[in-house]
Write an enzyme that holds these catalytic residues in place. Structure first.
Site, mmCIF file in Angstrom:
data_model
loop_
_atom_site.group_PDB
_atom_site.id
_atom_site.type_symbol
_atom_site.label_atom_id
_atom_site.label_comp_id
_atom_site.label_asym_id
_atom_site.label_seq_id
_atom_site.Cartn_x
_atom_site.Cartn_y
_atom_site.Cartn_z
ATOM 1 N N GLU A 5 13.915 -15.550 0.454
ATOM 2 C CA GLU A 5 14.210 -16.591 1.451
ATOM 3 C C GLU A 5 13.271 -17.781 1.269
ATOM 4 O O GLU A 5 13.479 -18.829 1.851
ATOM 5 C CB GLU A 5 14.020 -16.046 2.883
ATOM 6 C CG GLU A 5 15.105 -15.079 3.338
ATOM 7 C CD GLU A 5 14.703 -14.315 4.607
ATOM 8 O OE1 GLU A 5 13.676 -14.663 5.240
ATOM 9 O OE2 GLU A 5 15.423 -13.360 4.944
ATOM 10 N N ASP A 31 0.826 -1.201 0.000
ATOM 11 C CA ASP A 31 0.000 0.000 0.000
ATOM 12 C C ASP A 31 0.872 1.266 0.000
ATOM 13 O O ASP A 31 1.842 1.348 0.760
ATOM 14 C CB ASP A 31 -0.854 -0.032 1.283
ATOM 15 C CG ASP A 31 -1.934 1.020 1.314
ATOM 16 O OD1 ASP A 31 -2.838 0.949 0.479
ATOM 17 O OD2 ASP A 31 -1.883 1.904 2.196
#
Ligand code: GLC
Ligand code: CA
Length: 559
Positions: A261, A211
């Protein structure tokens, strides 16, 4: 223009060509009959989404929130609002969605928190100069006794972006006063969001929608610089004090390390609501968020030149940075596209909404025709498409909500000048009748207009020519057609007829003229009601495409 950038669509890259469906949770489905949509409600309607054939859902915020800005004011970024469910409900939703092959994207709101967030309450208590205040943007005021705001910054929702606290200091809020801006120079703020990304990624979410992605890095050096005009085109050198600064990209490079990751790496898409410039696309660089919403299609009107221009630019800009293309027609922040396209080019949408939709009369048939054509156009473009809940039903904006039910802070903060965004957030109609048209058992938090029932999902399923069936067919067909990023305009000799070629010999044509045009090939799909493949029109090799319709077709060999 012809461009074929290299693209390997492996499973790691699912998002590059995905159809993503935005769920506004409070307005999707209410499972426990309190009038507010919830996560069990979303879960109960997964079959609708699976039949639609979408690849992923993006959930607008469902986090604990006082709802000063529809949930974009968050008190805990790692929990579920009790009115919307529990973390267990969230996990169950993710499990069920994944079982149906639907990925889950969550909203990350890093620019601000709620003013009820524990950090902000601590900051208020701790007082000026404290480490607790450093997580936000507190400043002394100017003028006699510090009674004037520290700078001329304006809130996106109207009025000053500064609010005074009881001890006399001011804090910055670029949105509602209940949404204090975080200070991204603070190490704890950075860590908190890295850990929040991991929290949701560990729970199995596949990606993130970021956002107000362009506003985290601010120039807070003393004295604060002037920025009174939020809507101007931003400087192209990153020198605006509040928006789109170069340093913000460092933040996303650190986030990319977290996404990577995981296996497959988590995807992300940036929301940057500014006039589109070449800098807009930088957020989509592969070592940053990978994708950025391109709102220029959503901002374009129903006009061939506008559509051609924004499509060309978007493809060129995306190709130059290696980001994945995105297309959007509707969201929870703008009037629904069926409504927008039914209004004459140049209509002032704000004024139209303020008139409860009376300023210019709207013809629902024109709305349906154009919206269906626009969707068939969007779904033919290379890259990914973001749908907003209800557009698959052909829903129109609820333009005449009475002022006393409006909840968007925009309405209050502009002194009722602007109506705000509630008209596209009215809870969905699932059935033609019944309490809240099948949304729930007990009304809905925003009133649904009486005509909503005519757009209900249930009777549209299986009904030839319905908008829902068009979406299902288009999404299914899109999946079966080759999805590389090849795109080339074909000159039709008619400025009002757009035509382009996609991979493996399929093409799209959009007729924005007032007369029918021949389709030079074998129809695969058209936006016209009643002409799905297999119907009479669908079997005709050389069909006509009526005014304000779009088609996919295999070009005839001599072409
Ligand atoms: C984004 C959201 C919008 C929200 C604002 C503040 O623009 O899409 O709904 O009001 O950010 O968080
Ligand atoms: Ca509920």
């Amino acid at each position: 223009m012809s461009m074929t950038p290299p693209s390997a669509t492996t499973d790691r890259d699912w998002w590059r060509t995905a159809v993503v469906y935005q769920v506004y949770p409070r307005s999707f489905a209410d499972a426990n009959g309190d009038g507010i949509g919830d996560l069990p409600g979303v879960r109960s309607r997964l079959s609708h989404l699976a039949e639609l054939g979408i690849d992923a859902i993006w959930l607008s915020p469902f986090y604990p929130s006082p709802l000063a800005d529809g949930g974009y004011d968050i008190t805990d970024h790692r929990d579920v609002d009790p009115r919307l469910g529990t973390l267990d409900d969230f996990d169950a939703l993710v499990t069920d969605a994944h079982e149906r092959g639907i990925k889950v994207i969550v909203d990350i709101v890093p620019n601000h928190t709620s003013d009820q967030h524990p950090w902000f309450l601590e900051a208020l208590r701790a007082g000026p100069g404290s480490a607790e205040r450093r997580r936000y943007i507190f400043r002394d005021g100017t003028g006699p006794g510090g009674s004037e705001p520290p700078a001329d910054w304006q809130s996106h929702f109207g009025g000053s972006a500064w609010e005074r606290t009881d001890d006399g200091q001011w804090y910055c809020h670029l949105f509602a006063r209940e949404q204090p801006d975080l200070n991204w120079d603070d190490e704890q703020v950075r860590e908190y969001f890295l850990d929040t990304l991991r929290f949701w990624a560990d729970r199995g979410v596949d990606g993130f929608r970021i956002d107000v992605a362009h506003s985290l890095a601010k120039d807070l050096s003393h004295p604060l610089r002037s920025q009174p005009d939020l809507d101007r085109v931003l400087p192209l050198d990153g020198s605006d004090p509040l928006y789109d600064r170069d340093e913000v990209h460092e933040i996303y490079r650190s986030w990319r390390k977290v996404f990577d990751e995981y296996d497959p790496p988590r995807m992300a898409v940036a929301e940057t609501w500014t006039p589109t410039s070449s800098r807009t696309y930088l957020y989509g660089r592969p070592d940053e968020l990978g994708q950025v919403f391109d709102f220029s299609l959503l901002k374009a009107e129903w006009h061939p030149d506008q559509l051609r221009t924004v499509i060309s630019r978007s493809i060129e800009e995306h190709t130059s940075i290696g980001g994945a293309m995105t297309w959007v027609l509707s969201s929870h922040d703008v009037p629904r596209h069926a409504t927008r396209y039914a209004l004459p080019v140049g209509t002032d949408l704000d004024a139209w909404l303020s008139s409860d939709g009376t300023l210019v009369p709207l013809d629902p048939e024109v709305a349906a025709r154009r919206a269906r054509a626009a969707t068939v156009l969007m779904l033919a473009l290379p890259g990914s498409a973001y749908l907003y809940q209800g557009e698959e039903l052909g829903l129109l904006e609820a333009a005449d909500l009475p002022a006393d039910v409006l909840q968007d802070p925009v309405h209050e903060r502009t002194g009722h000048q602007l109506k705000g965004r509630d008209g596209c957030r009215v809870p969905l109609p699932w059935t033609p009748e019944g309490s809240s048209f099948g949304f729930g058992d007990n009304g809905s938090w925003l009133p649904q207009p009486a005509w909503f029932g005519a757009y209900a999902a249930a009777p549209q399923g299986g009904r030839a020519g319905s908008t829902l069936e068009l979406y299902r067919q288009a999404i299914a067909l899109r999946r079966s057609l080759v999805q590389d990023e090849h795109f080339a305009w074909i000159d039709t000799g008619d400025a009002e007829v757009l035509r382009f070629e996609r991979s493996e010999g399929w093409q799209c044509m959009v007729n924005l003229s007032a007369r029918p045009v021949p389709v030079p090939g074998q129809l695969l799909l058209t936006s016209e009601p009643g002409s799905e493949p297999g119907s009479e029109t669908g079997r005709t090799a050389y069909a006509e495409l009526s005014s304000e319709a779009a088609a996919w077709f295999r070009p005839a060999r001599e072409e």
